[in-house]
Motif scaffolding. Structure first.
Motif, short mmCIF file in Angstrom:
data_model
loop_
_atom_site.label_atom_id
_atom_site.label_comp_id
_atom_site.label_asym_id
_atom_site.label_seq_id
_atom_site.Cartn_x
_atom_site.Cartn_y
_atom_site.Cartn_z
N SER A 140 82.22 26.25 -29.39
CA SER A 140 81.99 27.89 -29.55
C SER A 140 82.60 28.40 -28.16
CB SER A 140 80.42 28.15 -29.46
OG SER A 140 79.72 27.54 -28.46
N GLU A 141 82.43 27.73 -26.95
CA GLU A 141 82.96 28.31 -25.62
C GLU A 141 84.53 28.45 -25.62
OE1 GLU A 141 82.98 26.88 -21.20
OE2 GLU A 141 81.36 26.07 -22.23
N HIS A 142 85.08 27.40 -26.20
CA HIS A 142 86.45 27.55 -26.21
C HIS A 142 86.91 28.64 -27.09
CE1 HIS A 142 86.41 23.65 -24.21
NE2 HIS A 142 87.44 23.95 -23.59
N TYR A 143 86.41 28.65 -28.24
CA TYR A 143 86.66 29.69 -29.48
C TYR A 143 86.53 31.20 -28.50
CZ TYR A 143 87.28 32.50 -33.37
OH TYR A 143 87.73 33.39 -34.34
N SER A 144 85.48 31.27 -28.20
CA SER A 144 85.20 32.72 -27.29
C SER A 144 86.18 33.14 -26.52
CB SER A 144 83.74 32.54 -26.63
OG SER A 144 82.63 32.54 -27.75
N LYS A 145 86.81 31.87 -25.71
CA LYS A 145 87.78 32.41 -24.74
C LYS A 145 88.99 32.54 -25.59
CE LYS A 145 85.81 29.64 -21.10
NZ LYS A 145 85.95 28.37 -20.29
N PHE A 146 89.56 31.71 -26.61
CA PHE A 146 90.48 31.83 -27.35
C PHE A 146 90.50 33.34 -28.08
CE2 PHE A 146 92.33 31.50 -31.73
CZ PHE A 146 93.76 31.19 -31.54
N CYS A 147 89.44 33.90 -28.50
CA CYS A 147 89.53 35.20 -29.05
C CYS A 147 89.60 36.38 -27.99
CB CYS A 147 88.04 35.46 -29.57
SG CYS A 147 87.88 34.59 -31.02
N GLU A 148 89.04 35.96 -26.78
CA GLU A 148 89.23 36.99 -25.42
C GLU A 148 90.60 36.89 -25.29
OE1 GLU A 148 86.85 35.91 -22.39
OE2 GLU A 148 84.77 36.25 -23.63
N GLU A 149 91.52 35.90 -25.27
CA GLU A 149 92.85 35.96 -24.77
C GLU A 149 93.67 36.53 -25.92
OE1 GLU A 149 93.68 31.86 -24.15
OE2 GLU A 149 92.44 31.76 -22.47
N GLU A 150 93.25 36.55 -27.08
CA GLU A 150 93.90 36.92 -28.27
C GLU A 150 93.82 38.36 -28.42
OE1 GLU A 150 92.87 36.39 -32.61
OE2 GLU A 150 94.66 34.92 -32.50
N ASN A 151 92.56 39.02 -28.05
CA ASN A 151 92.46 40.46 -28.08
C ASN A 151 93.26 40.93 -26.77
OD1 ASN A 151 90.67 40.36 -30.39
ND2 ASN A 151 88.86 40.44 -29.07
N SER A 152 93.36 40.31 -25.78
CA SER A 152 93.85 40.93 -24.65
C SER A 152 95.53 41.06 -24.71
CB SER A 152 93.62 40.08 -23.35
OG SER A 152 94.29 38.97 -23.32
N LYS A 153 96.16 40.37 -25.71
CA LYS A 153 97.34 40.42 -26.01
C LYS A 153 97.52 41.69 -27.11
CE LYS A 153 98.15 35.43 -26.01
NZ LYS A 153 98.51 34.27 -26.54
N HIS A 154 96.65 42.25 -27.39
CA HIS A 154 96.93 43.34 -28.34
C HIS A 154 96.53 44.61 -28.00
CE1 HIS A 154 96.09 40.14 -31.37
NE2 HIS A 154 97.37 40.45 -31.76
#
Length: 154
Positions: A140-154
């Motif tokens: 869950s921790e890595h997935y949350s960070k993954f989503c934050e990074e993905e959202n910051s690219k958009h």
């Protein structure tokens, strides 16, 4: 903020559109694929669905393509699709194995994927053929960070 959260949950429960939320829920006891599917493990059995993040980006789900029971699925490969008012998206299996159950409720209520992505909106259950594949999935921790990074690219 609490009133916005309440309004969003009420709208999801009633299967109506609401404003775009700036967050997605991530459950600690699940594993996550980078293609935004989750898996809940119970021995060699795996329940699979799409994440809150995925359903939020898709919008209102209007159709879920389900595989047949007995179908073999392979980690990283598509086993079905989710169609929303915005787009159609493949659903990939986070683990390999054989489909032992599909959520037939989604045929008549595809909005369950939006209203309850981690509970009533599950898509398939798989008897895993290779339990070690879960080691390549995110917690869950890595997935949350993954989503934050993905959202910051958009």
């Amino acid at each position: 903020m609490a009133s916005k959260l309440w309004a969003s949950r009420a709208a999801s429960y009633l299967k109506i559109s609401a404003f775009h939320r700036g967050f997605s829920s991530v459950l600690k006891d699940l594993k996550y694929a980078d293609s935004h599917e989750w898996v809940k493990l119970n021995g060699t059995s795996a329940t699979i669905g799409i994440t809150d993040h995925a359903q939020d980006h898709l919008g209102d789900v209007v159709f879920v393509e389900l595989p047949e029971v007995g179908t073999s699925v392979t980690q990283g490969n598509s086993f079905g699709a989710v169609e929303s008012v915005k787009a159609t998206s493949d659903v990939n299996s986070p683990v390999s194995g054989k489909v032992v159950e599909v959520n037939e409720e989604l045929n008549s209520s595809p909005g369950l994927v939006n209203a309850s992505p981690y509970d009533s909106g599950w898509i398939i259950k798989v008897e895993m053929s290779n339990g070690s594949e879960v080691n390549s999935l995110m917690d869950s921790e890595h997935y949350s960070k993954f989503c934050e990074e993905e959202n910051s690219k958009h």
